[in-house]
Design a protein around this motif. Sequence first.
Motif, PDB file in Angstrom:
ATOM      1  N   ALA A   1      66.109 -42.555  33.791  1.00 39.50           N
ATOM      2  CA  ALA A   1      66.719 -41.866  32.655  1.00 39.50           C
ATOM      3  C   ALA A   1      65.870 -42.013  31.401  1.00 39.50           C
ATOM      4  N   LEU A   2      65.343 -43.198  31.161  1.00 37.70           N
ATOM      5  CA  LEU A   2      64.516 -43.418  29.974  1.00 37.70           C
ATOM      6  C   LEU A   2      63.224 -42.611  30.032  1.00 37.70           C
TER       7      LEU A   2
ATOM      8  N   ARG B   1      66.368 -35.526  28.750  1.00 36.41           N
ATOM      9  CA  ARG B   1      65.898 -34.551  27.756  1.00 36.41           C
ATOM     10  C   ARG B   1      66.434 -34.855  26.355  1.00 36.41           C
ATOM     11  N   SER B   2      67.660 -35.338  26.255  1.00 35.02           N
ATOM     12  CA  SER B   2      68.204 -35.660  24.933  1.00 35.02           C
ATOM     13  C   SER B   2      67.394 -36.775  24.277  1.00 35.02           C
ATOM     14  N   LEU B   3      67.005 -37.776  25.061  1.00 35.91           N
ATOM     15  CA  LEU B   3      66.190 -38.854  24.509  1.00 35.91           C
ATOM     16  C   LEU B   3      64.808 -38.328  24.134  1.00 35.91           C
ATOM     17  N   ARG B   4      64.305 -37.393  24.918  1.00 40.75           N
ATOM     18  CA  ARG B   4      62.994 -36.810  24.591  1.00 40.75           C
ATOM     19  C   ARG B   4      63.067 -36.032  23.279  1.00 40.75           C
TER      20      ARG B   4
ATOM     21  N   GLU C   1      65.545 -44.987  13.807  1.00 39.46           N
ATOM     22  CA  GLU C   1      66.733 -45.714  14.242  1.00 39.46           C
ATOM     23  C   GLU C   1      67.655 -44.817  15.058  1.00 39.46           C
ATOM     24  N   ALA C   2      67.685 -43.523  14.734  1.00 41.56           N
ATOM     25  CA  ALA C   2      68.490 -42.589  15.525  1.00 41.56           C
ATOM     26  C   ALA C   2      67.960 -42.511  16.960  1.00 41.56           C
ATOM     27  N   GLN C   3      66.652 -42.579  17.104  1.00 40.77           N
ATOM     28  CA  GLN C   3      66.072 -42.587  18.451  1.00 40.77           C
ATOM     29  C   GLN C   3      66.482 -43.857  19.191  1.00 40.77           C
ATOM     30  N   ARG C   4      66.443 -44.999  18.513  1.00 39.21           N
ATOM     31  CA  ARG C   4      66.864 -46.245  19.146  1.00 39.21           C
ATOM     32  C   ARG C   4      68.328 -46.180  19.543  1.00 39.21           C
TER      33      ARG C   4
ATOM     34  N   LEU D   1      72.339 -35.477  35.670  1.00 37.98           N
ATOM     35  CA  LEU D   1      72.056 -34.959  34.333  1.00 37.98           C
ATOM     36  C   LEU D   1      71.488 -36.051  33.427  1.00 37.98           C
ATOM     37  N   LEU D   2      72.043 -37.245  33.521  1.00 31.97           N
ATOM     38  CA  LEU D   2      71.581 -38.339  32.662  1.00 31.97           C
ATOM     39  C   LEU D   2      70.165 -38.775  32.999  1.00 31.97           C
ATOM     40  N   ILE D   3      69.831 -38.853  34.277  1.00 35.07           N
ATOM     41  CA  ILE D   3      68.484 -39.323  34.636  1.00 35.07           C
ATOM     42  C   ILE D   3      67.454 -38.200  34.560  1.00 35.07           C
ATOM     43  N   GLY D   4      67.921 -36.961  34.401  1.00 34.87           N
ATOM     44  CA  GLY D   4      66.998 -35.863  34.165  1.00 34.87           C
ATOM     45  C   GLY D   4      66.245 -35.372  35.384  1.00 34.87           C
TER      46      GLY D   4
END
Length: 478
Positions: free
Chosen positions: A70-71, A75-78, A162-165, A250-253
């Motif tokens: 997921a990390l 896509r949301s984290l990206r 910080e929003a990314q973290r 979906l979470l792990i992309g």
Amino acid sequence: MVRLSLLVAASAALLVSCTLAPKYQRPEAPVASAFPGGEGGKGQTGVHAADIGWRDVFGDARLRELISLALENNRSLRIAALNVERARAQYQIQRADLFPTVNATASDALQRLPAFQSPTGEAMTLNAYSVGVGVTAYELDFFGRVRSLNNQALEQYLALGEAQRSAHLSLVAEVARAYLTQRALDEQLALSRQTLETVQDSFDITRRSYELGRASELDLRTAETQVHASRFTLEFYKRQYAQAENALVLLIGRPLPAELPAPWPLSTQQLLADLPEGLPSDLLQRRPDILQAEHQLKAANANIGAARAAFFPSITLTGSGGLSSTDLVGLFSGGAGVWSFVPQIRVPIFTGGRLRANLEVAEVSKSIEIARYEATIQMAFREVADALVARASLEEQLKDQTERVAAEEQRFRLSEQRYRAGVDSYITLLSAQRDLYNAQQMLINARLSRLSNLVNLYKALGGGWLASTQPPGTSAGG
């Protein structure tokens, strides 16, 4: 050229000038000094929860692999990471205003004059060649307006970091909860299949007894309804399990790899239960959403400095120096040097109240950010407090439910023996069977609730940013 260079150097020295922004003071945390029922310690690990790596919190190898995927692929984290990159570039753009912009120019101007405009009375063509360097509209930051805007851009960039973290922490927790939910539904599915087999066997026995005249039609129809109800429940959990797997994908992309380690049952899941809660003040440095809110507050504070500086005169410098000649050969000969220096001062006299309104907007915006910062702290405090209160309660509920299932299993075995011996009616057996199934379902839910609460506590304390535990004395925060 020498004068221009000295002027630019002197102007650059003004970059260390002060700003008119108010001195920043962190607001007092509007929460109690300790969590309800918490001891404020560091637990057996000796480190704060935010410094404990998620690989040390989650023991299931399959879950750890899913979090890693997921990390890498979510896509949301990206998008959150790309927003940080964009903010970094925007900060560099704003920071460039602190320094003079020096340009080199070269030109060849060709102009024809008609006879009536020519000093000789005849039409003529003029050439003009020039080369030089110049500074255009560089603002001397006497009152810190540019520096305040630079500080504002910096704080906004740090806030996005910080929003990314925060997105990172949320993703780790969401994957863990989704995986545990999938495991719970898998166990509910297995229990439903087992229950269907049990009621089907019971129905077959009752049907034979009915055919031999040993059971009533009421017993037969009651057993039949249990078969249909169990099939309905089985289909329900099949659908729920498939949807839970879709949520995990979906979470792990990406699709779930076939080579993942075997999953662990909920009863053997190893989650670090001794998560140290620390003190509410620890959250100020370890919760990225709180740090994000504080950076936004600092940005609003810096914006007040820019709004105040707008009331004062602004001085801009435009200058150039170089060589000019009417022919290319004479461009670099002696006496071809040219220069210009155009300082400009701009003093606000009447703006229709615009400057005063801008300052009022900046001050109100800061008040809004203070309230948002305090609300973020209060929400973080509540999340931790709720998880701490639930931790001990869920442990007791799990213990009680485990003992209840053992008692219901014994009750069902006795009821089945008495029914087959003709001592009790089928209704008594059916009641025992239903109660056992409900107790087993509740046990699965109790295990899921306990594990999910530990995940929530870990996230609420700021955990999930690190993969491996940091040594005591270091901090995962900002």
